[in-house]
Design a protein around this motif. Structure first.
Motif, PDB file in Angstrom:
ATOM      1  N   PRO A 158       0.940  -1.058  -0.001  1.00  0.00           N
ATOM      2  CA  PRO A 158       0.208   0.055  -0.152  1.00  0.00           C
ATOM      3  C   PRO A 158       0.760   1.276  -0.099  1.00  0.00           C
ATOM      4  CG  PRO A 158       0.238  -0.729   2.293  1.00  0.00           C
ATOM      5  CD  PRO A 158       0.950  -1.909   1.277  1.00  0.00           C
ATOM      6  N   ALA A 159       0.178   2.318  -0.610  1.00  0.00           N
ATOM      7  CA  ALA A 159       0.991   3.586  -0.481  1.00  0.00           C
ATOM      8  C   ALA A 159      -0.116   4.630  -0.549  1.00  0.00           C
ATOM      9  CB  ALA A 159       1.898   3.780  -1.578  1.00  0.00           C
ATOM     10  N   ILE A 160      -0.183   5.747   0.345  1.00  0.00           N
ATOM     11  CA  ILE A 160      -1.211   6.747   0.371  1.00  0.00           C
ATOM     12  C   ILE A 160      -0.877   7.971  -0.049  1.00  0.00           C
ATOM     13  CG2 ILE A 160      -2.540   7.867   2.064  1.00  0.00           C
ATOM     14  CD1 ILE A 160      -2.712   4.908   2.097  1.00  0.00           C
ATOM     15  N   VAL A 161      -1.813   8.668  -0.845  1.00  0.00           N
ATOM     16  CA  VAL A 161      -1.578   9.779  -1.545  1.00  0.00           C
ATOM     17  C   VAL A 161      -2.967  10.642  -1.328  1.00  0.00           C
ATOM     18  CG1 VAL A 161      -2.229   8.976  -3.807  1.00  0.00           C
ATOM     19  CG2 VAL A 161      -0.879  11.128  -3.650  1.00  0.00           C
ATOM     20  N   LYS A 162      -2.851  12.027  -1.213  1.00  0.00           N
ATOM     21  CA  LYS A 162      -3.893  12.864  -1.168  1.00  0.00           C
ATOM     22  C   LYS A 162      -3.950  13.504  -2.631  1.00  0.00           C
ATOM     23  CE  LYS A 162      -2.549  14.757   2.667  1.00  0.00           C
ATOM     24  NZ  LYS A 162      -2.439  15.656   3.790  1.00  0.00           N
ATOM     25  N   ALA A 163      -5.179  13.760  -3.063  1.00  0.00           N
ATOM     26  CA  ALA A 163      -5.404  14.450  -4.350  1.00  0.00           C
ATOM     27  C   ALA A 163      -6.950  15.006  -4.393  1.00  0.00           C
ATOM     28  CB  ALA A 163      -5.253  13.566  -5.596  1.00  0.00           C
ATOM     29  N   ASP A 164      -6.906  16.413  -4.549  1.00  0.00           N
ATOM     30  CA  ASP A 164      -8.013  16.949  -4.601  1.00  0.00           C
ATOM     31  C   ASP A 164      -9.265  16.774  -3.537  1.00  0.00           C
ATOM     32  OD1 ASP A 164      -7.220  18.124  -7.568  1.00  0.00           O
ATOM     33  OD2 ASP A 164      -7.908  15.746  -8.164  1.00  0.00           O
ATOM     34  N   GLY A 165      -8.414  16.894  -2.394  1.00  0.00           N
ATOM     35  CA  GLY A 165      -9.423  16.690  -1.126  1.00  0.00           C
ATOM     36  C   GLY A 165      -9.768  15.502  -0.730  1.00  0.00           C
ATOM     37  N   LYS A 166      -9.070  14.186  -1.651  1.00  0.00           N
ATOM     38  CA  LYS A 166      -9.798  13.031  -1.350  1.00  0.00           C
ATOM     39  C   LYS A 166      -8.227  12.136  -0.957  1.00  0.00           C
ATOM     40  CE  LYS A 166     -13.397  13.012  -4.707  1.00  0.00           C
ATOM     41  NZ  LYS A 166     -14.091  12.388  -5.902  1.00  0.00           N
ATOM     42  N   LEU A 167      -8.549  11.185  -0.419  1.00  0.00           N
ATOM     43  CA  LEU A 167      -7.284  10.095   0.164  1.00  0.00           C
ATOM     44  C   LEU A 167      -7.608   8.804  -0.886  1.00  0.00           C
ATOM     45  CD1 LEU A 167      -5.233  10.266   2.340  1.00  0.00           C
ATOM     46  CD2 LEU A 167      -6.837   8.898   3.534  1.00  0.00           C
ATOM     47  N   TRP A 168      -6.418   8.480  -1.226  1.00  0.00           N
ATOM     48  CA  TRP A 168      -6.400   7.472  -2.075  1.00  0.00           C
ATOM     49  C   TRP A 168      -5.372   6.529  -1.616  1.00  0.00           C
ATOM     50  CZ3 TRP A 168      -9.970   7.194  -6.097  1.00  0.00           C
ATOM     51  CH2 TRP A 168     -10.205   8.310  -6.542  1.00  0.00           C
ATOM     52  N   MET A 169      -5.282   5.207  -2.109  1.00  0.00           N
ATOM     53  CA  MET A 169      -4.314   4.310  -1.756  1.00  0.00           C
ATOM     54  C   MET A 169      -3.831   3.367  -3.028  1.00  0.00           C
ATOM     55  SD  MET A 169      -4.395   0.837   1.087  1.00  0.00           S
ATOM     56  CE  MET A 169      -5.510   0.214   0.127  1.00  0.00           C
ATOM     57  N   TYR A 213       4.235   3.776  -5.770  1.00  0.00           N
ATOM     58  CA  TYR A 213       4.179   4.879  -4.738  1.00  0.00           C
ATOM     59  C   TYR A 213       3.987   6.401  -5.605  1.00  0.00           C
ATOM     60  CZ  TYR A 213       5.318   7.741  -0.673  1.00  0.00           C
ATOM     61  OH  TYR A 213       5.166   8.459   0.419  1.00  0.00           O
ATOM     62  N   ILE A 214       2.969   7.036  -5.349  1.00  0.00           N
ATOM     63  CA  ILE A 214       2.587   8.282  -6.003  1.00  0.00           C
ATOM     64  C   ILE A 214       2.852   9.657  -5.314  1.00  0.00           C
ATOM     65  CG2 ILE A 214       0.634   9.575  -7.035  1.00  0.00           C
ATOM     66  CD1 ILE A 214      -0.683   6.704  -7.773  1.00  0.00           C
ATOM     67  N   VAL A 215       3.581  10.403  -6.140  1.00  0.00           N
ATOM     68  CA  VAL A 215       3.737  11.900  -5.572  1.00  0.00           C
ATOM     69  C   VAL A 215       3.101  12.740  -6.607  1.00  0.00           C
ATOM     70  CG1 VAL A 215       5.748  11.217  -4.137  1.00  0.00           C
ATOM     71  CG2 VAL A 215       5.985  11.962  -6.374  1.00  0.00           C
ATOM     72  N   LYS A 216       2.711  13.846  -6.115  1.00  0.00           N
ATOM     73  CA  LYS A 216       2.550  15.094  -7.100  1.00  0.00           C
ATOM     74  C   LYS A 216       3.799  15.955  -7.022  1.00  0.00           C
ATOM     75  CE  LYS A 216      -1.030  18.341  -8.325  1.00  0.00           C
ATOM     76  NZ  LYS A 216      -2.261  18.946  -7.833  1.00  0.00           N
ATOM     77  N   HIS A 220       1.396  17.337 -12.147  1.00  0.00           N
ATOM     78  CA  HIS A 220       1.340  15.853 -12.527  1.00  0.00           C
ATOM     79  C   HIS A 220       1.324  14.934 -11.416  1.00  0.00           C
ATOM     80  CE1 HIS A 220       2.612  17.074 -16.623  1.00  0.00           C
ATOM     81  NE2 HIS A 220       1.684  16.243 -16.935  1.00  0.00           N
ATOM     82  N   TYR A 221       0.648  14.111 -11.434  1.00  0.00           N
ATOM     83  CA  TYR A 221       0.928  12.750 -10.421  1.00  0.00           C
ATOM     84  C   TYR A 221       1.921  11.796 -11.016  1.00  0.00           C
ATOM     85  CZ  TYR A 221      -3.038  14.786  -7.836  1.00  0.00           C
ATOM     86  OH  TYR A 221      -3.885  15.705  -7.518  1.00  0.00           O
ATOM     87  N   TYR A 222       2.906  11.307 -10.285  1.00  0.00           N
ATOM     88  CA  TYR A 222       4.006  10.467 -10.686  1.00  0.00           C
ATOM     89  C   TYR A 222       3.778   9.108  -9.808  1.00  0.00           C
ATOM     90  CZ  TYR A 222       6.098  14.596 -12.755  1.00  0.00           C
ATOM     91  OH  TYR A 222       6.281  15.569 -13.795  1.00  0.00           O
ATOM     92  N   THR A 247      -4.340  13.373 -13.716  1.00  0.00           N
ATOM     93  CA  THR A 247      -5.405  12.826 -12.747  1.00  0.00           C
ATOM     94  C   THR A 247      -4.912  11.693 -11.880  1.00  0.00           C
ATOM     95  OG1 THR A 247      -6.258  11.651 -14.434  1.00  0.00           O
ATOM     96  CG2 THR A 247      -7.197  13.781 -14.305  1.00  0.00           C
ATOM     97  N   ILE A 248      -5.286  11.733 -10.743  1.00  0.00           N
ATOM     98  CA  ILE A 248      -4.822  10.740  -9.852  1.00  0.00           C
ATOM     99  C   ILE A 248      -5.026   9.245 -10.113  1.00  0.00           C
ATOM    100  CG2 ILE A 248      -6.700  10.895  -8.399  1.00  0.00           C
ATOM    101  CD1 ILE A 248      -3.098  10.483  -7.143  1.00  0.00           C
ATOM    102  N   THR A 249      -6.268   8.982 -10.966  1.00  0.00           N
ATOM    103  CA  THR A 249      -6.595   7.752 -11.265  1.00  0.00           C
ATOM    104  C   THR A 249      -5.915   7.518 -12.674  1.00  0.00           C
ATOM    105  OG1 THR A 249      -8.809   8.532 -12.131  1.00  0.00           O
ATOM    106  CG2 THR A 249      -8.602   7.634 -10.071  1.00  0.00           C
ATOM    107  N   GLY A 250      -5.430   8.272 -13.229  1.00  0.00           N
ATOM    108  CA  GLY A 250      -4.720   7.921 -14.590  1.00  0.00           C
ATOM    109  C   GLY A 250      -5.444   8.562 -15.850  1.00  0.00           C
ATOM    110  N   PRO A 251      -5.057   8.106 -16.863  1.00  0.00           N
ATOM    111  CA  PRO A 251      -3.920   7.093 -17.448  1.00  0.00           C
ATOM    112  C   PRO A 251      -2.626   7.757 -17.354  1.00  0.00           C
ATOM    113  CG  PRO A 251      -4.649   8.154 -19.261  1.00  0.00           C
ATOM    114  CD  PRO A 251      -5.643   8.884 -18.111  1.00  0.00           C
TER     115      PRO A 251
END
Length: 323
Positions: A158-169, A213-216, A220-222, A247-251
């Motif tokens: 797992p890896a956690i990232v925040k994007a646009d006020g939401k929390l994603w894993m 692992y995702i970072v902004k 862009h999100y990487y 966008t956090i969910t891709g592509p």
């Protein structure tokens, strides 16, 4: 540092900044930052605690812990937990957790981790919280998200990232690759009925990509991920690749425009010299500088897995490079 060494370092930085977007040019991979003390680690997640110390948690033990005052000298600090939570034994006989991820939000430290057995996707991701982030202070809150043998994904790494006020894993290993779900910001667990997004895979089985692992950075999100074979000592072929999305969910795509869902990905770091099988990566920010944390297998120490730390910089075109 002498003037000559300073100029040499600046020149190297300038060359890397101008490298093509496709991959860090062959032969330019830097060695990890020299460290001392307890260097043995696997799948590290690193954070600079508000208390001033650095903490690194990892696969091994009951989530193995390392502490440092300066990021250079690391000391063994035991484990996150004194004993495994009982529910872990649903997923393996030893209560052995893998690949933790530490973050800070809402006045608490959050530690995500996976429990599974080798070669199965009967797996679960759990979460614990702590007021200090130190070993021995964690309270476990149970399962966040699970996978079963009937699923086409694997709930580990797992890896956690925040994007646009939401929390994603983001999560995943083999079983068609990297996935993502939205979490409830209050509980830190997957939202009921959450869509399982698909971020990256390989063209052919066994789809050897894991440890996302995702970072902004900028707009862009990487997505950083480990490709090929882990956990075989000096025979490991682990390497780190990256793609990005607006966008956090891709592509997510690489610098040539190839989607990570079609096997794309820019090569960021691979084995070189004594440092074999670089992977299990995470990214942390310290005093305005991004750092890449990972493990490698030391060919000069019988393939022992050790902590790798490298500065992470960004080209003018917005692609990451390691130094």
């Amino acid at each position: 540092m002498t003037l000559r060494r300073t100029l040499t370092a600046l020149a190297a930085t300038a060359v890397l900044t101008l490298l093509p977007n496709s991959a860090q040019a062959a032969g330019t991979y830097p060695d990890p930052r020299p460290i001392t003390g307890q260097q043995i680690i696997h799948d590290p997640t690193v954070i600079h605690l508000k208390s001033g110390r650095y903490a690194a948690y990892s696969t091994g033990g009951i989530i193995g812990a390392r502490l440092s005052k300066d990021g250079k000298q690391w000391d063994d600090a035991g484990n996150a937990f004194a004993t495994p939570p009982s529910w872990w034994y649903e997923y393996n006989d030893t209560g052995d957790p893998w690949a933790p991820d530490i973050s800070y939000r809402s006045g608490r430290y959050w530690l995500y981790y996976a429990v599974s057995s080798w070669g199965t996707n009967h797996s679960a991701i759990g979460v614990a919280t702590s007021p200090s982030g130190l070993p021995g202070t964690w309270t476990d809150h149970g399962k966040v998200f699970t996978s079963e043998r009937t699923d086409t994904w694997n709930a580990i790494d797992p890896a956690i990232v925040k994007a646009d006020g939401k929390l994603w894993m983001s999560f995943g290993s083999y079983w068609t690759g990297i996935r993502m779900v939205e979490l409830d910001t209050r509980t830190g667990k997957a939202k009921e009925g959450a869509t399982v997004h698909h971020l990256a895979t390989r063209p052919d089985a066994p789809y050897a990509v894991e440890g996302p692992y995702i970072v902004k950075h900028g707009r862009h999100y990487y997505l950083f991920a480990s490709y090929d074979a882990c956990c075989s000592g000096v025979n490991s072929t682990y390497k780190i690749k990256v793609g990005r999305s607006t966008t956090i969910t891709g592509p997510y795509i690489d610098s040539t425009g190839k989607p990570l869902l079609e096997g794309g990905g820019d090569l960021l770091l691979e084995g070189h010299g004594r440092y074999v099988g670089t992977g299990g990566q995470s990214v942390f920010r310290d005093r305005g500088q991004d750092w890449l944390a990972y493990h490698y297998y030391d060919t000069k120490d019988s393939g022992t897995p050790k902590l790798g730390l490298n500065r992470l910089s960004w080209t003018k075109n917005g692609w990451p490079r390691v130094f």
